[in-house]
Design an enzyme around this catalytic site. Structure first.
Site, PDB file in Angstrom:
ATOM      1  N   GLY A   1      41.019  34.111  40.564  1.00 15.67           N
ATOM      2  CA  GLY A   1      40.761  35.600  41.204  1.00 15.67           C
ATOM      3  C   GLY A   1      39.810  36.536  40.709  1.00 15.67           C
ATOM      4  N   ASP A   2      39.788  36.675  39.172  1.00 11.09           N
ATOM      5  CA  ASP A   2      39.008  37.419  38.315  1.00 11.09           C
ATOM      6  C   ASP A   2      37.446  36.808  38.738  1.00 11.09           C
ATOM      7  OD1 ASP A   2      40.688  39.008  37.515  1.00 11.09           O
ATOM      8  OD2 ASP A   2      41.227  37.926  35.780  1.00 11.09           O
ATOM      9  N   ALA A   3      37.242  35.564  38.753  1.00 12.54           N
ATOM     10  CA  ALA A   3      36.070  34.850  38.704  1.00 12.54           C
ATOM     11  C   ALA A   3      35.428  35.010  40.239  1.00 12.54           C
ATOM     12  CB  ALA A   3      36.311  33.365  38.631  1.00 12.54           C
TER      13      ALA A   3
END
Length: 110
Positions: free
Chosen positions: A63-65
């Site tokens: 998700g962060d990526a």
């Protein structure tokens, strides 16, 4: 808000906001399922390219990526669609690594 994610995204996008100079954009990622984007009363679904199971190593950081790739696209003045694709690329890249480490240089071209 309901069970239909597209309707939920539209409702959230239409909610009041302090800065009315630009519209609210709502993005729901769903792992290997499509990414839903709602903005200005419209919903667009973006397919995620399937990754063979043997290439999936670790979903930590996906998700962060995605967010990093998406924002990089926006900062490069790409369309929302192209920015979603950049987010997909970044998430796909990171889930093929152990942990949130980069074992090779990023070759994403914006």
């Amino acid at each position: 808000l309901g069970e239909d994610l597209k309707e939920v995204a539209l409702k959230i996008a239409a909610s009041p906001k302090k800065n009315e100079a630009r519209p609210r954009t709502v993005i729901f990622t769903q792992g290997s399922g499509c990414t839903i984007v709602a903005c200005e009363g419209k919903v667009v679904e973006y397919a995620v390219t399937p990754l063979p199971k043997e290439q999936l190593v670790d979903t930590n950081g996906a998700g962060d990526a995605f967010v990093g790739g998406f924002l990089a696209g926006l900062l490069a003045e790409k369309s929302v669609g192209d920015s979603v694709e950049a987010g997909h690329w970044a998430a796909r890249f990171i889930i093929q690594q152990s942990g949130c480490s980069l074992t090779k240089a990023c070759d994403l071209k914006l």
